[in-house]
Design an enzyme around this catalytic site. Sequence first.
Site, PDB file in Angstrom:
ATOM      1  N   GLY A 332       0.850  -1.182   0.000  1.00  0.00           N
ATOM      2  CA  GLY A 332       0.000   0.000   0.000  1.00  0.00           C
ATOM      3  C   GLY A 332       0.883   1.228   0.000  1.00  0.00           C
ATOM      4  O   GLY A 332       0.601   2.221  -0.652  1.00  0.00           O
ATOM      5  N   GLU A 335       7.640   3.086   3.867  1.00  0.00           N
ATOM      6  CA  GLU A 335       8.076   4.215   4.706  1.00  0.00           C
ATOM      7  C   GLU A 335       9.501   4.699   4.446  1.00  0.00           C
ATOM      8  O   GLU A 335      10.091   5.311   5.331  1.00  0.00           O
ATOM      9  CB  GLU A 335       7.970   3.789   6.168  1.00  0.00           C
ATOM     10  CG  GLU A 335       8.990   2.724   6.632  1.00  0.00           C
ATOM     11  CD  GLU A 335       8.452   1.301   6.634  1.00  0.00           C
ATOM     12  OE1 GLU A 335       7.489   1.040   5.876  1.00  0.00           O
ATOM     13  OE2 GLU A 335       9.002   0.454   7.355  1.00  0.00           O
ATOM     14  N   HIS A 368       0.482   5.947   9.377  1.00  0.00           N
ATOM     15  CA  HIS A 368       1.317   4.762   9.622  1.00  0.00           C
ATOM     16  C   HIS A 368       2.744   4.990   9.111  1.00  0.00           C
ATOM     17  O   HIS A 368       3.718   4.777   9.832  1.00  0.00           O
ATOM     18  CB  HIS A 368       0.677   3.559   8.928  1.00  0.00           C
ATOM     19  CG  HIS A 368       1.438   2.275   9.084  1.00  0.00           C
ATOM     20  ND1 HIS A 368       1.087   1.303   9.985  1.00  0.00           N
ATOM     21  CD2 HIS A 368       2.532   1.808   8.437  1.00  0.00           C
ATOM     22  CE1 HIS A 368       1.924   0.287   9.886  1.00  0.00           C
ATOM     23  NE2 HIS A 368       2.820   0.565   8.943  1.00  0.00           N
ATOM     24  N   GLU A 369       2.857   5.444   7.879  1.00  0.00           N
ATOM     25  CA  GLU A 369       4.193   5.588   7.285  1.00  0.00           C
ATOM     26  C   GLU A 369       4.980   6.716   7.942  1.00  0.00           C
ATOM     27  O   GLU A 369       6.193   6.602   8.130  1.00  0.00           O
ATOM     28  CB  GLU A 369       4.090   5.827   5.774  1.00  0.00           C
ATOM     29  CG  GLU A 369       3.306   4.772   4.995  1.00  0.00           C
ATOM     30  CD  GLU A 369       3.783   3.354   5.215  1.00  0.00           C
ATOM     31  OE1 GLU A 369       4.959   3.157   5.603  1.00  0.00           O
ATOM     32  OE2 GLU A 369       2.978   2.414   5.014  1.00  0.00           O
ATOM     33  N   GLU A 391       6.204  -2.535  13.130  1.00  0.00           N
ATOM     34  CA  GLU A 391       4.854  -2.462  12.578  1.00  0.00           C
ATOM     35  C   GLU A 391       3.802  -2.249  13.652  1.00  0.00           C
ATOM     36  O   GLU A 391       2.846  -1.511  13.459  1.00  0.00           O
ATOM     37  CB  GLU A 391       4.551  -3.710  11.753  1.00  0.00           C
ATOM     38  CG  GLU A 391       5.468  -3.868  10.541  1.00  0.00           C
ATOM     39  CD  GLU A 391       5.482  -2.636   9.643  1.00  0.00           C
ATOM     40  OE1 GLU A 391       4.549  -1.821   9.731  1.00  0.00           O
ATOM     41  OE2 GLU A 391       6.443  -2.481   8.865  1.00  0.00           O
TER      42      GLU A 391
HETATM   43 ZN   LIG Z   1       4.517  -0.390   8.338  1.00  0.00          ZN
END
Ligand SMILES: [Zn+2]
Length: 928
Positions: A332, A335, A368-369, A391
Amino acid sequence: MSKGVYVSKALAVSIIVVTVLAVSSIITMLVVYNIQIEKNPPQRPPTNSPTTPFPTGPPPNLRLPGDLVPEKYNVYLQTYFYTRLSNVTNQTFAFNGNATVYFKCLKTTKKIFMHSKDLNITLFRVTDENGDVVAGRLTLWDDESNFLEVELESALKANKNYIFFTTFEGEMFDDLAGLYISKYTENGEDRYLAASQMQPTDARKVFPCFDEPAMKAIFDITIIHRRDTTALSNAKTKESWVTTIDDEQWLVTHFYPTRKMSTYLLAFTVSEFKEEKSDNLTWARPEAVDANHTKYAQEKSIEILMFYEEEFGIPYPLSKLDQIALPDFSAGAMENWGLITYRETALLYEEGVSSTSNKEWIVTVIAHEVAHQWFGNLVTMKWWNDLWLNEGFATYISYKGVNKAEASWGINDLFVLHETQPVMQVDSLASSHPLSSGEKDVQTPSDITELFDSITYSKVLFSLSWSFMFFNYKSYLKAYEYSNAEYKDLWSHLQMVINSEIRVEEVMKTWTQQMGYPVITINTTSGEVLQQHFLLNQTSHYNFTWQVPIKVMKSGSSTLEADLLTRKGPVQKVMYQASGNQWLLANVNCTGYFRVNYNPQNWERLLKQLESNHKNIPVINRGQLIDDAFNLARAKYINTTLALNTTKYLRNETEYIPWESALENLDYFILMFDRSEVYGPMKAYMRKQVYNLYKYFEPYTMNMTCISNQYNQINAISVACSNDLEDCKETASKLFREWMNNASNKIHPNLKSTIYCNAIAAGGEEEWDFAWQMYMNATIASEKDKLRYALSCTENVWILNRYLSYTLDPSKIRKMDSVSTINYIARNVVGQSLAWDFVRSQWSYISQEYGGGIMSLGSLIDGVTERFSTVFELQQLRQFQKDHGEGSFGSATRALQQAMERTEANIKWVQENKQTVLEWFRRETTNL
Ligand SMILES: [Zn+2]
Ligand SMILES: *[C@@H]1O[C@H](CO)[C@@H](O)[C@H](O)[C@H]1NC(C)=O
Ligand SMILES: *[C@@H]1O[C@H](CO)[C@@H](O)[C@H](O)[C@H]1NC(C)=O
Ligand SMILES: *[C@@H]1O[C@H](CO)[C@@H](O)[C@H](O)[C@H]1NC(C)=O
Ligand SMILES: *[C@@H]1O[C@H](CO)[C@@H](O)[C@H](O)[C@H]1NC(C)=O
Ligand SMILES: *[C@@H]1O[C@H](CO)[C@@H](O)[C@H](O)[C@H]1NC(C)=O
Ligand SMILES: *[C@@H]1O[C@H](CO)[C@@H](O)[C@H](O)[C@H]1NC(C)=O
C-alpha cells in the site's frame, strides 16, 4: 443484483487487499521467493573447516558474519530508459553503476560476505587505508543467500578500515521489487518511470551491499538520468548538472548524504512527475497534480508530522519528507526515510469523487508511514524476527495520528473492527504463529516475507495497550536512535515507567511468545472462571496459560471490577458471580485480547437485555457479543442458534459496530448457503432486519461527520439492495441511469460502489459497457477501483466471461489488480464457477506470466475456492492439484492445501448446520 455481495464486504475486501498489501509487499514477494526456493533449494554455506587459520565464511546460516561493518557508501546509478517512446526506437530498461563501500573490519578475516542479486558485477577492487589493493576472487552464490563472497589472498585486519569498490549492470522489470519499471498513460500516450521497493531484501538487487537492517550506514547517492526527468532519493538534492556521456547529454543529480540508516529504507525514483508546491513535497502524475488530487494528502501529512514531533518529543530528523504516488506498487505504501512511496489509492484524493473510506485509507496509511519515520527508521529492529516492533508501533500510533488529523471521525471506535476482529480471526487458526519468533527461525527472504501478516501488525496493540499509556516515547527513541533495538529493550523501557509490582516481561511473554489467545469461560452462578486456548477448528495440544487482564460489568451496577487471571482455572471469585436476574459482561469495551463464553443463563439474560434496551450494553460490546457468539459456535462451544439469536435485536440497532460484526459473520452463511434453499428464508430475514436501518439512513444525500454512521449507511443500502428490498433496487438503477443519461455523476461518493454494483447487477450490456467506459476514462485510481469491483456484479454469464479474459490483458486491467478482479468475480455467485474454470484453464499461463511476483497466486486460490463446500468441489480441487503436480504451485502450495482443508471443514459444517439454520430462518420469517 449481486447475490451475497454486500458492498460493505466489497469495501472490506478492498480494505483487506490494501491492508494486506500495505502490510507490505508480502504476498507478491512470497511468490518470488517460493518459486526461487523450488528451483534452488537454499544451500547453507559450509561450516568452518578446523584447519583454516582464519575464521572464514559466515556461520552455518544465511546471515552475514558481522565481522565487517559498513560505515559509508558512495553509489552512482545510471538509468537509460526514456519516459516517452514517441521518437525513440531503442527503449532499454538497463541500468548500471558503481558502489564504493567504506567498511571497518572488527575481526580478522580472509573473506568478505555481502549481498548481491541479479546483478552482473563487471569489476571489483578491495583496497586498504593506504590505497593498496588486496587481491581476491569474487563468487556470487547461486541460491537464496544472495551472497557475494570475496576470497582474499591476505587477511583483513581487525580495527582497520577498507574500501570495496564494484561496478555493475542490472535490468529493471515490472516486478515491483528492487529498482523497477512502471507505466501509466498521459493524454493517451504511454509514459515510463523507474521506482524502487527495497523492503525487505531487495536493495541487493540495485547495488552490492550489506543488506541487513542492523548494518546501518551513510549513503551518498548520485543518479544519472535523461534530461527531461527528475530523480528523487531519501535526501535533498545537493547539486545537479548536465554532462555529456557517449555524445548524449545527461542530467546528474547528486543528493546530500543520508543519516545513518538501514538499506531496506533506501528509495529512488526517476520520472516526469510533478510536485505539489510546498516545502515538503507530494509527487504524482502531472495530470493528478494539476487536478489537485495531491492536496489532501499534502495537508494531512504535514499536520501528522508536526503532531508526532510534539508527541515523541523529537523533531523529524531529516531536512525533507517527500511523498510520491506510484501507478504500480506492490504494497500500500513504504516508509522509505525521507521519500515515502504510495500506491495511488493511498495518496490521491478527489473531493466529490473519492469516498470517505478512500479518505480514511489515505490518512491511515500516511499516519502509519510517517510514524515509521521514528519507529522503524530512526530506531530499527535488530533483525526481522522483531518486525512487530516496527509495525505494531506504527499501527498503534497511526490511530493517534488519524485522530489528530480528522478529529470528527471518531476513528478509535473502528479499532475493534479494523484490528481486533480480523487479527483474532487469523490467530484462532492452528496455522497461526507467535508474535515473537527467534532470530534463528527467520533466515531466508521468504521467512522474512511471511512475517508481514496481521499478527505482526495488530496483535501487539492489545497486549500492549494497557502499558502504552505510560510509555515514554522520547526516552526509548533517544536510547536507540540511529541504531537498532530488540523486544527486550522495549520491556525494560516499559518497566522503568510503569513502576509497579507488575512484571512487564512476565505478562507480555504470555502474549508474544505463545500463538493464539484464550477463551475465558465464566459461570455466573458458581463464580468460576477458566481459560482455554481458543482454536476455531480443533482442540489445542498446547498447554498455554495467559496473564489475562479482565474487566467486568454487571446489570444494575455502574462500577467496573478488574482482575488479572494468571492461572488456567477454574478459579472461583465473587466478582464473577451474578445474583437473581443480573447479567454479567466481561471484557468491557474490548480492551483485552480474548473471547468470552458464559453459562447459558447468562447468555439468555444478555440476549434479553439486547431485546429490551440494547443501549444498556456498551456499543463495542454489542459487536463483541455477536462476534464472540458466532466464533464460539464455529468452534462448537455454543449452538449455532444462540449465535443467530444475537442478531435478532438488530432491527432496532442503528450503530455500525454491531451491524458490521453481524454482517462479517453472516457472510460465511451467505457463502455456504447462497446456492441452496436456505438462501430464500435467509434473505427474507435480512430484509426484515435491515428495514428500519434502511429507512433511518434513506436520504441518500445525507451529510454525516461521524465516520461509523457513514459506513453504516453504506451497509444499510447494500444489505437492503442485495436482499431484494425493491425500494433500494429501484433507487440504485434510477441513480445510475441518470448518470448514463446526463454524463454528470450525482451519486454520493460513499455510495458509489453499492449503487454501481446494484445497478449493473440489475442491468444488462448497456450498463456494463457504460461502466467499462467510465473505468477506462477515470483519472483517479480510487474511482477505477470502485468501477472495477462493480463490473463484477453483473448477472450475465457471457459478460462475466469476457471480463475474466480482460484480467490477462494489462492494458485493460493492471497486473497488480488481476487477482482482486478475478476474486471479485468469484464472489458473485453467478461468477463462482466461471472464475474457477478460468483459473484452472489458464493456470499454466497465470502461474508463469504472473507467478514472478505481481500476482499473488495464493490469494487467488484462496479467493476462488472460498465458497467450496461440496464433496464434488473437493474432488475438483484434488484433481487440480494432481493435474499440475503437487510441486508446481509455488507460493500457492500452502493456499491450495488450506483450501482443501477449508473445503472439508465447510462440508462438515454445512452437514451439521444446514437443517437447523434453515429452520431458524423459516421460523423467524413465518409471519411476514
Ligand atoms: Zn509499516
Ligand atoms: C519528437 O516527435 C515530435 C512529434 O512527433 C516532434 O514534434 C519533436 O520535435 C520530436 N522531438 C525530437 C527530439 O526529435
Ligand atoms: C539509442 O539510439 C540512439 C540513436 O540511434 C543512440 O544514440 C543511443 O546510443 C542508443 N541508446 C542505447 C541505450 O542503445
Ligand atoms: C562511478 O561512476 C561515476 C559516473 O559514471 C564516475 O563519475 C565515477 O568516477 C565512478 N567512480 C569510480 C570510483 O570510478
Ligand atoms: C549479465 O551477463 C549475462 C551473461 O553475459 C548477460 O546475458 C546478461 O544480459 C547480463 N545482464 C545484464 C543486466 O547486463
Ligand atoms: C517540512 O518538513 C520539515 C521537517 O520536519 C519542517 O521543518 C518544515 O516545517 C516542513 N514544512 C512545512 C511547510 O510544513
Ligand atoms: C487547484 O487548486 C488551485 C488553487 O486552489 C485552483 O486555482 C485550481 O483551479 C484548482 N484546479 C482544479 C483543476 O481544480
